[in-house]
Design an enzyme around this catalytic site. Structure first.
Site: not given
Ligand code: GRF
Length: 218
Positions: A12, A14, A90, A93, A107, A109, A145, A171, A174
């Protein structure tokens, strides 16, 4: 205020970045709920601490995969979100989910799509001796994706980097990219219609400032 639901399965991080953006005074979106398919997802505690509703929908509580996927859809629908945000969710859908929220599911990725869809992206980029890697926010369609790219952030791959270090470099990008994209969708600087994405001139300038990449569109 754009209402969103965030779907997670794991740490979590993100989600944390999204919560921080949603708690700013200038916030443009509100997180209605966090839904997880795993009771062990660390992001659930985070959501709880921030007084965000949480729901866990475990595979083991349902006989068939379809029943499980239907339950996830029903739960998301119950919060009536304007945008569904997958953040490390994970689970592929079901088509009925994608159709119910067509063009309203995004999403993040960990690669520069279309490179490295699927799992183990950092290991695969290193095996290819990639010099540039990164992350992508994309629209979710029924493929893995494969949906239209909304925005990307690049990372220079240092020499002799491990997959773990590369993952942490990606990350960090992200956590900048995802809240920014959700905010731009909320303010309609980024619009999604019929599976394609459009950008205001203002958002193109902002993306350049932040070193994000937006696809060139007609
Ligand atoms: C991230 O690297 C995202 O790109 C991928 O899953 C990971 C999730 O990480 N889809 P987090 O749970 O947000 O730490």
């Amino acid at each position: 205020m754009l209402s969103i639901v965030v779907l997670i399965s794991g740490s979590g991080t993100n989600l944390k970045a999204l919560i921080e953006a949603a708690e700013l005074e200038s916030a443009q979106f509100v997180i209605k709920a966090v839904i997880s398919n795993s009771p062990n997802a660390a992001g659930l505690a985070l959501a709880h601490n921030h007084k965000i509703a949480t729901t866990v929908i475990e595979r083991s509580s349902f006989g068939t995969l379809k029943e499980h996927k239907d339950a996830v859809l029903a739960s998301v629908e119950s919060y009536r979100p304007e945008l569904v945000v997958l953040a490390g969710f994970m689970m592929v859908l079901h088509e009925s989910f994608v159709n119910a929220f067509a063009g309203r599911i995004i999403n993040i990725h960990p690669s520069l799509l279309p490179l490295y869809p699927g799992l183990h992206t950092h290991e695969r980029a290193l095996a290819d001796r990639a010099k540039i890697h990164g992350c992508t926010v994309h629209i979710v369609d029924t493929g893995v994706d494969t949906g239209a790219i909304v925005a990307q952030a690049k990372v220079d791959v240092p020499s002799d980097v491990t997959p773990e270090t590369l993952k942490s470099l990606v990350q960090k990008r992200e956590w900048e990219l995802y809240p920014w994209v959700v905010t731009c969708i909320a303010t309609q600087e980024i619009t999604i219609a019929d599976g394609s994405v459009s950008y205001s001139e203002k958002v193109r300038v902002a993306a350049r400032d932040k070193n994000f990449i937006l696809p060139v569109t007609a």
